[in-house]
Design an enzyme around this catalytic site. Structure first.
Site, PDB file in Angstrom:
ATOM      1  N   ASN A  60       1.618  -0.845 -13.397  1.00 37.40           N
ATOM      2  CA  ASN A  60       0.145  -1.175 -13.128  1.00 37.40           C
ATOM      3  C   ASN A  60      -0.453  -2.565 -13.650  1.00 37.40           C
ATOM      4  O   ASN A  60       0.788  -3.456 -13.563  1.00 37.40           O
ATOM      5  CB  ASN A  60      -0.772   0.027 -13.906  1.00 37.40           C
ATOM      6  CG  ASN A  60      -1.876   0.182 -13.020  1.00 37.40           C
ATOM      7  OD1 ASN A  60      -2.808  -0.723 -13.167  1.00 37.40           O
ATOM      8  ND2 ASN A  60      -1.788   1.090 -12.366  1.00 37.40           N
ATOM      9  N   HIS A 110       2.468  -4.368 -11.689  1.00 37.08           N
ATOM     10  CA  HIS A 110       3.903  -3.772 -11.393  1.00 37.08           C
ATOM     11  C   HIS A 110       5.016  -4.735 -11.326  1.00 37.08           C
ATOM     12  O   HIS A 110       5.853  -4.659 -10.787  1.00 37.08           O
ATOM     13  CB  HIS A 110       3.898  -3.084  -9.746  1.00 37.08           C
ATOM     14  CG  HIS A 110       3.264  -1.922  -9.637  1.00 37.08           C
ATOM     15  ND1 HIS A 110       2.716  -1.262 -10.647  1.00 37.08           N
ATOM     16  CD2 HIS A 110       2.551  -1.725  -8.405  1.00 37.08           C
ATOM     17  CE1 HIS A 110       2.063  -0.163 -10.403  1.00 37.08           C
ATOM     18  NE2 HIS A 110       1.584  -0.494  -8.788  1.00 37.08           N
ATOM     19  N   HIS A 125       6.523   5.614  -8.390  1.00 40.43           N
ATOM     20  CA  HIS A 125       5.490   5.268  -7.388  1.00 40.43           C
ATOM     21  C   HIS A 125       5.809   6.026  -6.009  1.00 40.43           C
ATOM     22  O   HIS A 125       5.291   5.348  -5.014  1.00 40.43           O
ATOM     23  CB  HIS A 125       5.288   3.763  -7.518  1.00 40.43           C
ATOM     24  CG  HIS A 125       3.964   3.394  -6.901  1.00 40.43           C
ATOM     25  ND1 HIS A 125       3.494   3.768  -5.819  1.00 40.43           N
ATOM     26  CD2 HIS A 125       3.157   2.706  -7.627  1.00 40.43           C
ATOM     27  CE1 HIS A 125       2.038   2.964  -6.033  1.00 40.43           C
ATOM     28  NE2 HIS A 125       2.077   2.474  -7.001  1.00 40.43           N
ATOM     29  N   SER A 126       5.845   7.188  -5.938  1.00 34.79           N
ATOM     30  CA  SER A 126       5.894   7.857  -4.804  1.00 34.79           C
ATOM     31  C   SER A 126       4.530   8.184  -4.178  1.00 34.79           C
ATOM     32  O   SER A 126       3.542   8.762  -5.328  1.00 34.79           O
ATOM     33  CB  SER A 126       6.798   9.109  -4.708  1.00 34.79           C
ATOM     34  OG  SER A 126       7.892   9.083  -4.541  1.00 34.79           O
ATOM     35  N   TYR A 127       4.472   8.129  -3.017  1.00 34.77           N
ATOM     36  CA  TYR A 127       3.193   8.515  -2.343  1.00 34.77           C
ATOM     37  C   TYR A 127       3.305   9.938  -1.867  1.00 34.77           C
ATOM     38  O   TYR A 127       4.165  10.258  -1.006  1.00 34.77           O
ATOM     39  CB  TYR A 127       2.743   7.562  -1.145  1.00 34.77           C
ATOM     40  CG  TYR A 127       2.155   6.370  -1.732  1.00 34.77           C
ATOM     41  CD1 TYR A 127       3.109   5.372  -2.248  1.00 34.77           C
ATOM     42  CD2 TYR A 127       1.056   5.919  -1.373  1.00 34.77           C
ATOM     43  CE1 TYR A 127       2.743   4.050  -2.593  1.00 34.77           C
ATOM     44  CE2 TYR A 127       0.376   4.632  -1.670  1.00 34.77           C
ATOM     45  CZ  TYR A 127       1.368   3.656  -2.218  1.00 34.77           C
ATOM     46  OH  TYR A 127       1.074   2.321  -2.366  1.00 34.77           O
ATOM     47  N   GLN A 148      -1.744   7.753 -13.838  1.00 34.46           N
ATOM     48  CA  GLN A 148      -2.691   7.025 -12.760  1.00 34.46           C
ATOM     49  C   GLN A 148      -2.632   7.795 -11.604  1.00 34.46           C
ATOM     50  O   GLN A 148      -1.752   8.061 -10.905  1.00 34.46           O
ATOM     51  CB  GLN A 148      -1.913   5.652 -12.332  1.00 34.46           C
ATOM     52  CG  GLN A 148      -2.805   4.863 -11.471  1.00 34.46           C
ATOM     53  CD  GLN A 148      -3.713   3.816 -12.427  1.00 34.46           C
ATOM     54  OE1 GLN A 148      -3.752   4.013 -13.615  1.00 34.46           O
ATOM     55  NE2 GLN A 148      -4.763   3.280 -11.765  1.00 34.46           N
ATOM     56  N   GLU A 176       1.427   8.757 -11.107  1.00 36.62           N
ATOM     57  CA  GLU A 176       2.070   7.756 -11.890  1.00 36.62           C
ATOM     58  C   GLU A 176       2.087   7.896 -13.378  1.00 36.62           C
ATOM     59  O   GLU A 176       1.126   7.511 -14.102  1.00 36.62           O
ATOM     60  CB  GLU A 176       1.753   6.403 -11.563  1.00 36.62           C
ATOM     61  CG  GLU A 176       1.809   6.095  -9.995  1.00 36.62           C
ATOM     62  CD  GLU A 176       0.845   4.873  -9.750  1.00 36.62           C
ATOM     63  OE1 GLU A 176       0.379   5.047  -8.981  1.00 36.62           O
ATOM     64  OE2 GLU A 176       1.220   3.829 -10.203  1.00 36.62           O
TER      65      GLU A 176
END
Ligand code: GLA
Length: 389
Positions: free
Chosen positions: A122, A148, A222-224, A325, A353
């Protein structure tokens, strides 16, 4: 005792002895050669070639599969989860993370799809922080701020991979040495992230790091996610629970103001399950906020739960971290075409996150992210998958 009886007892003792030996042999046969972890029948993952960086560095892809068929593919570039196939209510596998089919996509334009993020996940305001009286300047790679880990964060380096197999789990340990001064950060930081896929459909992430100089450290994944399947449209119909009574409000640059604000009665409140899209219109820019988790202690605790009604997939998030997050994929704008030609539009993936709070090096009121020499940075997170009847 009659001759016949002696004969029978002789046979019984002989058979018992044979049985014991066979057992011992089996035990010996099944046991791993001295020094290796106990290897179950399944194969230890091997790294398949997955392309090269422009400088010729080879990238490998590791595939982990569990007895339930769940499958994860992780590459050494960025310690990145490339795909995650999870069963739906009918047991049909679907890939529930956004990304690309090949390395090239990640090299061209990836908004951190599935990456391991660091040295500091972040934002850090104005790309600056002071530590022990020394001011450090980092890349301002997100407007005036640092995001990041900078221009070449941990998501853009090649990690060393060591696969392993355990009794009811398999995984890969990724290691990276971030040298003193890299991206402006102080200290040689030796870090690792271990991806473990268990037999219980858990993707476990264990992070560790040590340093030779005081430095901020904040690593995350940080997977979507789209539990209906990557590319299956937006995630506004997913049901979300976040176990947090407060969050850290941000300024227009998404830098926390330093306040800790209650969520109660607002569109930020996910203590009771809510559709992600039901109040998103009330949140300028969409959800992109650090939630202060309602924790009982320092152990692994439940932080969030997501349910997708069509597939009836459920994802539970557990962590040792104080913050989470929640990002609703606001910056995805249809310019990225991902796996199997799917176009990624706004809100077609969400991130959860686990982390320490953004800009903590500049916020003495937030839990500290400073790692000192002699100490070990250690955090754990689990993404656990199931289905609801
Ligand atoms: C995090 C940030 C978002 C965005 C994404 C990556 O989730 O909070 O603002 O930068 O990373 O694009």
């Amino acid at each position: 005792m009659s001759k016949q009886k002696t004969h029978v007892w002789g046979i019984i003792i002989f058979l018992l002895g044979l049985g014991a030996l066979l057992l011992a042999c089996n035990k010996e046969a099944g046991a791993p050669p001295k020094g290796e972890k106990n290897v179950a029948k399944a194969q230890t993952a091997i790294g398949d070639p997955f392309g090269q960086l422009p400088d010729g560095t080879a990238v490998e892809l590791y595939t982990l599969t569990n007895p339930k068929g769940m499958k994860a593919r992780i590459m050494t570039y960025g310690g990145t989860l490339v795909s995650l196939e999870v069963p739906d209510r009918n047991g049909a596998l679907g890939d529930i993370v956004l990304g690309y089919d090949s390395l090239d996509g990640y090299l061209q334009a990836s908004p951190y799809f599935g990456s391991t993020v660091g040295r500091y996940a972040n934002r850090i305001g104005r790309g600056r922080f002071k530590l022990k009286g020394v001011e450090y300047t980092l890349a301002a790679n997100n407007g005036p701020n640092h995001l990041h880990g900078g221009l070449k964060g941990f998501d853009k380096v090649v990690w060393k991979a060591t696969p392993f197999e355990e009794k009811s789990a398999r995984g890969v340990k990724f290691e990276y040495l971030s040298t003193d001064g890299e991206e402006g950060y102080p200290g040689n930081l030796a870090c690792s992230v271990i991806y473990t896929l268990t037999d219980d459909n858990e993707m476990r992430l264990d992070y560790r790091a040590v340093t030779d100089k005081p430095t901020p450290v904040n690593l995350t994944h940080h997977s979507y996610f789209n539990l209906a399947g990557q590319g299956a449209g937006d995630i506004l119909g997913h049901e979300l629970v976040i176990k947090a009574d407060t969050f850290t409000p941000v300024d227009e640059g998404l830098i926390p103001t330093g306040e800790i604000k209650p969520v109660k009665g607002s569109a930020m409140d996910f203590n009771a399950a809510q559709l992600i899209g039901s109040r998103i219109g009330l949140v300028p820019g969409g959800y992109d906020h650090n939630y202060v988790l309602s924790r009982a202690g320092r152990g692994m605790e439940s932080a969030a739960e997501v349910f997708e009604p069509a597939s009836r997939r459920v994802m539970d998030v557990l962590t040792t971290e104080p913050g989470l997050q929640f990002y609703s994929g606001n910056f995805l704008d249809g310019t990225i075409t991902g796996k199997s030609g799917k176009v990624y539009r706004k809100h077609c993936g969400f991130c959860l996150e686990t982390q320490h709070f953004p800009d903590s090096p500049n916020k003495p009121g937030f839990p500290s992210t400073i790692l000192d020499p002699g100490k070990t940075y250690e955090t754990h997170t689990i993404y656990k998958f199931s289905t609801r009847k």
